[in-house]
Design a protein around this motif. Sequence first.
Motif, PDB file in Angstrom:
ATOM      1  N   TYR A 230      -7.286  -6.989  -7.933  1.00  0.00           N
ATOM      2  CA  TYR A 230      -6.507  -6.297  -8.962  1.00  0.00           C
ATOM      3  C   TYR A 230      -5.929  -4.980  -8.451  1.00  0.00           C
ATOM      4  O   TYR A 230      -4.807  -4.621  -8.771  1.00  0.00           O
ATOM      5  N   THR A 231      -6.743  -4.243  -7.685  1.00  0.00           N
ATOM      6  CA  THR A 231      -6.223  -2.979  -7.164  1.00  0.00           C
ATOM      7  C   THR A 231      -5.382  -3.213  -5.921  1.00  0.00           C
ATOM      8  O   THR A 231      -4.412  -2.511  -5.676  1.00  0.00           O
ATOM      9  N   TRP A 232      -5.751  -4.251  -5.165  1.00  0.00           N
ATOM     10  CA  TRP A 232      -5.045  -4.474  -3.911  1.00  0.00           C
ATOM     11  C   TRP A 232      -3.595  -4.885  -4.158  1.00  0.00           C
ATOM     12  O   TRP A 232      -2.703  -4.545  -3.380  1.00  0.00           O
ATOM     13  N   GLN A 233      -3.340  -5.567  -5.280  1.00  0.00           N
ATOM     14  CA  GLN A 233      -1.962  -5.985  -5.528  1.00  0.00           C
ATOM     15  C   GLN A 233      -1.054  -4.762  -5.707  1.00  0.00           C
ATOM     16  O   GLN A 233       0.160  -4.859  -5.492  1.00  0.00           O
ATOM     17  N   LEU A 237       1.242  -2.311  -1.612  1.00  0.00           N
ATOM     18  CA  LEU A 237       2.643  -1.886  -1.589  1.00  0.00           C
ATOM     19  C   LEU A 237       2.807  -0.465  -1.054  1.00  0.00           C
ATOM     20  O   LEU A 237       3.926  -0.007  -0.838  1.00  0.00           O
ATOM     21  N   VAL A 238       1.669   0.230  -0.885  1.00  0.00           N
ATOM     22  CA  VAL A 238       1.730   1.660  -0.579  1.00  0.00           C
ATOM     23  C   VAL A 238       2.580   2.018   0.650  1.00  0.00           C
ATOM     24  O   VAL A 238       3.495   2.826   0.541  1.00  0.00           O
TER      25      VAL A 238
ATOM     26  N   GLY B 188      -3.166   5.634 -11.326  1.00  0.00           N
ATOM     27  CA  GLY B 188      -3.155   4.498 -12.248  1.00  0.00           C
ATOM     28  C   GLY B 188      -3.895   3.304 -11.667  1.00  0.00           C
ATOM     29  O   GLY B 188      -4.602   2.598 -12.384  1.00  0.00           O
ATOM     30  N   THR B 189      -3.763   3.112 -10.347  1.00  0.00           N
ATOM     31  CA  THR B 189      -4.453   1.999  -9.687  1.00  0.00           C
ATOM     32  C   THR B 189      -5.971   2.112  -9.857  1.00  0.00           C
ATOM     33  O   THR B 189      -6.664   1.105  -9.927  1.00  0.00           O
ATOM     34  N   PHE B 190      -6.491   3.348  -9.920  1.00  0.00           N
ATOM     35  CA  PHE B 190      -7.923   3.567 -10.188  1.00  0.00           C
ATOM     36  C   PHE B 190      -8.421   2.616 -11.279  1.00  0.00           C
ATOM     37  O   PHE B 190      -9.465   2.012 -11.165  1.00  0.00           O
TER      38      PHE B 190
END
Lengths: 268, 401
Positions: A230-233, A237-238, B188-190
């Motif tokens: 969930y966070t990696w998606q 993109l970073v 927000g990704t947190f």
Amino acid sequence: MSSSTIDYGKTRAFLIDTTKCTGCRGCQVACKQWNGLPAEKTRFFTGEGYQNPPQMSEYTFTRVKFKDYEKHGQNEFAFYKEMCMHCNDPACASVCPVGAFRKTPEGPVVYDSTKCIGCRFCMVACPFGVPKYEWSKAFPLVKKCTGCYSRVKNGLHPACATACPTAITYGSRAEMLKEAEKRLKARPDRYFKVIYGKEEAGGTSVLYLTQQPLDELGFRKITKRPLPSYTWQALRLVPGIFLTVGGTLSAISWFQHRKERVRREEEE
Amino acid sequence: MTAAKIIMNEIKGYHRFIKLMMVLVGAGALASLIRFIFGLGATTNLNDTYPWGLWISFDVVTAVPLAAGAFTIGIVAHVFHIRKLEPLVRPAIVTGFLGYSLVCVGLLLDLGQPQRGINVLRYWNVHSPMFEVSMCVMAYTTVLTLEFLHPVSERFGWHIPLRLLRTLEVPFAILAAMISTLHQSTLGTFFLIAVDKLHNLWYNPLLPLQFWLSAIFTGLSIVIFEASLVHRYMGQPDESELLATLTRIIPWVMGVYIAVKLYALAFLTHGPLFDRPALTALFAAEMIAGVFVPFLMYLTKRIRSDKRMQLRAASLVIFGLVLNRFNVSMFGMEQANQQIYVPSFIESVVTIGIIAAHILFFVLVAKYFPIFEHHPEATDYSIPDHFRRIGKDGHGKVSAA
């Protein structure tokens, strides 16, 4: 994170058949002994039911939850042993800024207390609410079930699995899944038709069989996707975004400054 | 007179308000000391259910977008090269510099092992949003410090650093925007990891994009807010005409934000949205008072150019942002039957102290450094140059490339 190269079928897993649990809490005691955890001063009925301590804590890595229910007009107990689920792709390991958590090839998710900076993101991220904090200390660290990594590495079974007289089977995840499915097939009337942990959070190294529906026993309803995805998606993109923003703004800046230069030259 | 006496005399001359801020900062410092002596468990209301409280929700998650004025005005004034906005840049940079420095302070206070904070640089985990934010905050605080050196070098007449800083003005503005884009969105990704914890009103995969967009329009609103207050209370010139330029930009960003938010609500959420009245009310307050009302205000020409209304709209935007970040990081994370977290006395004193420190240091910096005398028409833009002559009229060409 080394988890991507791990063959999850070969990791060690717990199969906890709650229908066979007698609620003796030998696992709780064995866990405290092996990990050298102090006892907690408790009173009955301060938590949600007939169980003590009221929740897992820095001193209690596993705990048997008691669930009252009625069967044929009789009061009965159902039991649920709470502990770290040792996820295949653990949320705690992915969010930790210093990588203090690690999924070992043997199965347990272990915590390196020497790296931890104490941000408590693991506690926010864990879908099972497992990591606990040493709130009693001035410079606290995180505490959680180690899956008895030191024992497992030396060919022993975890303390709770060794102590348990009835309900816990320990072995490779593939075997444990096979065993669980065999039991479900052999006694369909005895079991609720889900192996909790088979797919939860992308699969865990702790598998549960129950008689009651899972939510009635207090099992949390959890996504089937590994949480780090969930966070990696967003995070993947970073680098692209970083360079795109830089490139775009540089281009705009060059263009805007050129516009002014041209205007000034025309004026002169 | 001894140095101490000079300082005491100086302080005696300060306004009552500044003295009050000093007292609050002192109280905050004392409270932080108590926190370090007795530990987090004893001094805060944090527990295993609420590992993050006021300090993360306000001092980090909210304070970072509130300090976004520096990078947004940097883009507008330097990258898009709208030169007349130059007077707004420096105060925004000072605010950003103070904001980020205090974010670092807040973060260190909240860490259980602050002495090991440096471990983030030793053990990288690129999968962690926290790692990314820590790196960005460190990098951006460095950039802001360098940008802040600008008025400092002017004040003390350090010509060579000044020349260097002027050359780097635009690259710094771009770098600031790059770094800010990353960490504003990553905040927000947190909360993307909190799949089954954060309520559906806020949880959706576009949360990072929403955090970034809201940081941009809030950053610009902060510039308006601050310039209005500085005009009102610090006797600085009225900039409402310049601010009107910003109020023309803000509704565009807000419009995109609203579109993204509605799209996410309609198509990207799973599960019930309006099942908990308290959260629905918080969401409505955030969206109506904090987004829709100021959006419409900024769209109205009469309001847009009126200095009093500018301030009101900006204040509403700021209110909306603060509420949004608390909704995401605190209220929306509380489960239906959970006991409710209320910050302890110490936690509150520390946070009030941090806000007071921001105001206090801003006023003091403004008092001793040239941060307002930066009107391009009033300021001599040429570099004080001891080494070679510049233009014949004493004014060099502004070289910002």
